[in-house]
Design a protein around this motif. Structure first.
Motif, PDB file in Angstrom:
ATOM      1  N   GLU A 174     -48.660 -26.345  97.201  1.00  0.00           N
ATOM      2  CA  GLU A 174     -48.866 -27.726  97.605  1.00  0.00           C
ATOM      3  C   GLU A 174     -49.691 -27.667  98.866  1.00  0.00           C
ATOM      4  N   ARG A 210     -43.638 -22.072  91.027  1.00  0.00           N
ATOM      5  CA  ARG A 210     -42.631 -21.958  92.088  1.00  0.00           C
ATOM      6  C   ARG A 210     -41.646 -20.826  91.781  1.00  0.00           C
ATOM      7  N   THR A 240     -41.553 -31.797 106.349  1.00  0.00           N
ATOM      8  CA  THR A 240     -43.013 -31.673 106.269  1.00  0.00           C
ATOM      9  C   THR A 240     -43.466 -30.818 105.096  1.00  0.00           C
ATOM     10  N   GLY A 241     -42.582 -30.011 104.529  1.00  0.00           N
ATOM     11  CA  GLY A 241     -42.986 -29.119 103.442  1.00  0.00           C
ATOM     12  C   GLY A 241     -43.274 -27.706 103.922  1.00  0.00           C
ATOM     13  N   MET A 242     -43.275 -27.512 105.255  1.00  0.00           N
ATOM     14  CA  MET A 242     -43.556 -26.202 105.841  1.00  0.00           C
ATOM     15  C   MET A 242     -42.606 -25.126 105.323  1.00  0.00           C
ATOM     16  N   LYS A 290     -36.028 -23.094  83.146  1.00  0.00           N
ATOM     17  CA  LYS A 290     -35.569 -23.800  84.340  1.00  0.00           C
ATOM     18  C   LYS A 290     -35.054 -25.172  83.950  1.00  0.00           C
ATOM     19  N   PRO A 334     -39.695 -14.246 101.496  1.00  0.00           N
ATOM     20  CA  PRO A 334     -38.916 -14.716 100.342  1.00  0.00           C
ATOM     21  C   PRO A 334     -37.453 -14.268 100.358  1.00  0.00           C
ATOM     22  N   ILE A 361     -43.037 -17.250  92.772  1.00  0.00           N
ATOM     23  CA  ILE A 361     -42.895 -16.802  94.157  1.00  0.00           C
ATOM     24  C   ILE A 361     -41.500 -17.095  94.722  1.00  0.00           C
ATOM     25  N   GLY A 362     -40.557 -17.332  93.836  1.00  0.00           N
ATOM     26  CA  GLY A 362     -39.164 -17.359  94.263  1.00  0.00           C
ATOM     27  C   GLY A 362     -38.723 -18.593  95.033  1.00  0.00           C
ATOM     28  N   LEU A 363     -39.518 -19.658  95.011  1.00  0.00           N
ATOM     29  CA  LEU A 363     -39.054 -20.885  95.673  1.00  0.00           C
ATOM     30  C   LEU A 363     -37.932 -21.509  94.856  1.00  0.00           C
ATOM     31  N   ASP A 364     -38.060 -21.427  93.524  1.00  0.00           N
ATOM     32  CA  ASP A 364     -37.006 -21.893  92.626  1.00  0.00           C
ATOM     33  C   ASP A 364     -36.485 -20.686  91.866  1.00  0.00           C
ATOM     34  N   ALA A 365     -35.191 -20.644  91.633  1.00  0.00           N
ATOM     35  CA  ALA A 365     -34.602 -19.555  90.858  1.00  0.00           C
ATOM     36  C   ALA A 365     -34.581 -19.967  89.391  1.00  0.00           C
ATOM     37  N   ARG A 411     -35.639 -14.908 102.729  1.00  0.00           N
ATOM     38  CA  ARG A 411     -35.123 -16.151 103.323  1.00  0.00           C
ATOM     39  C   ARG A 411     -34.250 -15.993 104.560  1.00  0.00           C
ATOM     40  N   ALA A 446     -47.771 -27.963 102.294  1.00  0.00           N
ATOM     41  CA  ALA A 446     -46.698 -27.066 102.744  1.00  0.00           C
ATOM     42  C   ALA A 446     -47.021 -26.597 104.162  1.00  0.00           C
ATOM     43  N   TYR A 506     -40.943 -11.076  93.210  1.00  0.00           N
ATOM     44  CA  TYR A 506     -41.731 -11.350  94.420  1.00  0.00           C
ATOM     45  C   TYR A 506     -40.958 -11.030  95.694  1.00  0.00           C
ATOM     46  N   ALA A 507     -39.686 -11.430  95.730  1.00  0.00           N
ATOM     47  CA  ALA A 507     -38.904 -11.253  96.957  1.00  0.00           C
ATOM     48  C   ALA A 507     -38.626  -9.783  97.267  1.00  0.00           C
ATOM     49  N   ASP A 550     -32.746 -24.069  95.640  1.00  0.00           N
ATOM     50  CA  ASP A 550     -34.187 -24.034  95.476  1.00  0.00           C
ATOM     51  C   ASP A 550     -34.815 -24.636  96.715  1.00  0.00           C
ATOM     52  N   ALA A 551     -35.919 -24.056  97.139  1.00  0.00           N
ATOM     53  CA  ALA A 551     -36.558 -24.542  98.365  1.00  0.00           C
ATOM     54  C   ALA A 551     -37.285 -25.856  98.108  1.00  0.00           C
TER      55      ALA A 551
END
Lengths: 281, 305
Positions: free
Chosen positions: B80, B45, A112-114, B9, A123, B48-52, A125, B83, B65-66, A280-281
């Motif tokens: 998005e 992204r 879902t992207g949640m 990246k 963060p 905010i640390g979703l991607d390194a 995780r 999300a 951020y983390a 990567d998320a």
């Protein structure tokens, strides 16, 4: 610097300095959040309900129909009936429901992207993974252990009409009944771990079913000397040793088997944690 | 305050973000512009640390951020609109996020009111329109009363009223001294909202300028003139540094003189002027101009590689 006038400023609700000073991500808060996440999805209730219904429903129906039909049953059927194991056979369906729910709780966030919102809020995780594990294994133990106990006692009550019941103090009984709750709790952990690794609901469920149900079938096709050596180490066979009656060399001893099953689940969680941190998320 | 240093990246061989260094300052709205696929979302992204990042680093108020103890209080992000778990209600979605860091229940309700979702707050998010999803995303970004906001295409899917609302919201937030970093591919929207621009193309920094400077730099000093005496005026205007082209009978394009100067010369010579229009490049045109160059530059690099 501003070249554009503010037409109608919007009043954004602010937090007091007191309030914002208390903001902090803690493992406890993440656990509370995960508990809310689980409670607020209809699929959680449906799947958990299905697990309880499978566990208790199947066992009670088996006991009820056996007690009613006892007079008409053939001697061989009577000999094969086991007043402990047969009422607990709902376990085989319940383990699927529990495993699937574990997968849904985490892979559902990816589909879902949640997960982006979850990781954005936490963060670091890993607290998310630990919280999911703690919440779901607790919920599983808290529902499935009572379900197993109720199934056992209701079944014995029904079977006592034909004097074919067993008792709590008989050999293997307490361990087997409590073992059902423990086994399903570890299945819950396995579901969470697989969901986190595969990140896709359908894929993770396929792996789960493969490990719990398909592997033993394949292994049983091995030549017997091989099969005896390999079979007992398979995750579900090792875990189900906890519910075994008596013991022989084709199964591990109950607690050793359970420890092996816990080992598989722990290894899955370690892989899940490493991947969650790295990808990567 | 966002501080990106040498951000890179790569996804396999593909370089999505290529050595980006920039700062986003508090108190103003900073627009993040670039054509589709230029690396805007990837950059956000990484913040905010979703991607390194493959290389380089990015900090928010001096820390990754983390590493902030209360991340949602530091940065609110709308990356998005989707999300969100579609099976959860809007209020529960916000409550779940609020719970991670101890944000009080009351604030969740305040934000639901602010974004105008009060009537549908207990409905499942799966049934939401794109605009409603966007409003929910903005509510979750504001949840922790963050010092920095990162919004990826926030006006996507909003109706004109919603767009106006976002514009005011962003300016109000900047006014309070927050750092606002907002991406868009709608240049006209940025012209109305942003004070500063960071423009990227193919993952590379193209410009880091104020909106005013950006428009000024990009606009040529071309003036369109319409007059019944085009030939005579042309002869009067033309000179060393002045170029005059007749585009059609009675129309001239003048480069090298301001409209004031042209008007004065015409008046001194009693030439009637019917139209005198200085050509100011729009942000849109300026943007196209810049990114076209970046595309060409990258094509050359590829050819030689």
């Amino acid at each position: 610097m501003s070249t554009i006038e503010l037409l109608s400023p919007i009043a954004i609700p602010m937090m007091s300095a007191d309030e914002s000073a208390k903001l902090r991500v803690t493992q406890n808060r993440v656990v509370r959040s995960e508990w809310m996440k689980m409670r607020t999805l209809r699929s959680s209730w449906l799947t958990l309900g299905l697990a309880i219904a499978s566990m208790a429903g199947i066992g009670i129906i088996i006991s009820w129909s056996t007690a009613n039909d006892w007079a008409n049953m053939r001697p061989r059927q009577k000999a094969r009936f086991n007043p402990l194991a047969d009422p607990l056979s709902g376990l085989f369906l319940a383990q699927l429901a529990i495993g699937v729910l574990g997968v849904l709780l985490i892979a559902g966030e990816y589909s879902t992207g949640m997960i982006k919102a979850s990781i954005g809020a936490v963060p670091r995780r890993l607290p998310v993974l630990w919280a999911k594990l703690l919440v779901f294994t607790s919920v599983t133990l808290a529902t499935m252990l009572p379900a197993a106990l109720i199934t056992f006692f209701v079944s014995q009550k029904l079977l006592s009409a034909q004097h074919i019941q067993t008792t709590w103090s008989s050999p293997d009984v307490a361990r087997s009944v409590i073992g059902v709750g423990l086994y399903l709790t570890v299945v819950a952990a396995l579901g969470i771990g697989l969901g986190a690794i595969v990140r896709n609901v359908a894929g993770a469920i396929a792996v789960l079913v493969g490990i719990l149900l398909v592997l033993p079938v394949i292994a049983s096709a091995l030549p017997q000397t091989w099969g005896d050596r390999v079979n007992k180490w398979l995750p579900s066979n090792a875990g189900q040793a906890l519910m075994s009656l008596g013991s022989d060399n084709t199964t591990l001893s109950p607690w050793r088997g359970f420890a092996v099953f816990c080992g598989y689940a722990a290894a899955t969680m370690v892989v899940a944690a490493v991947l969650l941190k790295r990808r990567d998320a | 305050m966002i501080d990106a240093r040498g951000l890179v990246k790569c996804y396999g061989d593909k370089v999505a973000v290529d050595d980006l260094t920039f700062e986003v300052k508090p108190g103003i709205v900073t627009g993040f512009l670039g054509p589709n696929g230029s690396g805007k979302s990837t950059t956000m992204r990484m913040i905010i640390g979703l991607d390194a990042p493959t290389k380089g680093s990015v900090t928010v108020n001096g820390r990754a951020y983390a590493d902030h103890p209360a991340p949602l209080h530091e940065v609110g992000a709308l990356l998005e609109a989707r999300a969100v778990h579609t099976g959860r209600s809007a209020r529960n979605h916000l409550m779940v996020l609020a719970a991670t860091t101890g944000i009080p229940k009351r604030r969740v309700d305040d934000l639901i009111d602010l974004v105008g979702l009060t009537d549908v707050a207990s409905k499942r998010v799966g049934g939401f329109s794109l605009g409603m999803g966007q409003r929910l995303g903005i509510a979750s970004a504001l949840l922790g009363d963050p010092a920095t906001l990162i919004l990826d295409e926030p006006v996507n899917g909003l109706d004109p009223e919603g767009i106006l609302w976002i514009r005011n919201l962003l300016r109000s937030l900047a006014h309070e001294g927050r750092t606002i970093f907002v991406s868009s591919h709608l240049m006209s929207e940025m012209a109305l909202t942003a004070d500063h621009l960071i423009v990227i193309g193919r993952g590379r920094l193209i410009a880091d300028v104020s909106v005013a400077d950006f428009t000024r730099q990009a606009s040529s000093d071309l003036v369109n003139v319409r007059t019944p005496e085009a030939e005579r005026l042309r002869a009067l205007l033309v000179g060393n540094t002045v170029h005059v082209t007749a585009t059609s009978p009675g129309r001239l394009e003048v480069i090298g003189l301001t409209s004031d100067e042209i008007g004065d010369i015409a008046q001194a010579n009693s030439i009637a002027i019917h139209e005198l229009v200085p050509h100011q490049a729009s942000l849109e045109e300026a943007f196209m101009e810049l990114t076209r160059d970046s595309v060409e530059y990258h094509t050359t690099v590829r050819a030689s590689a």
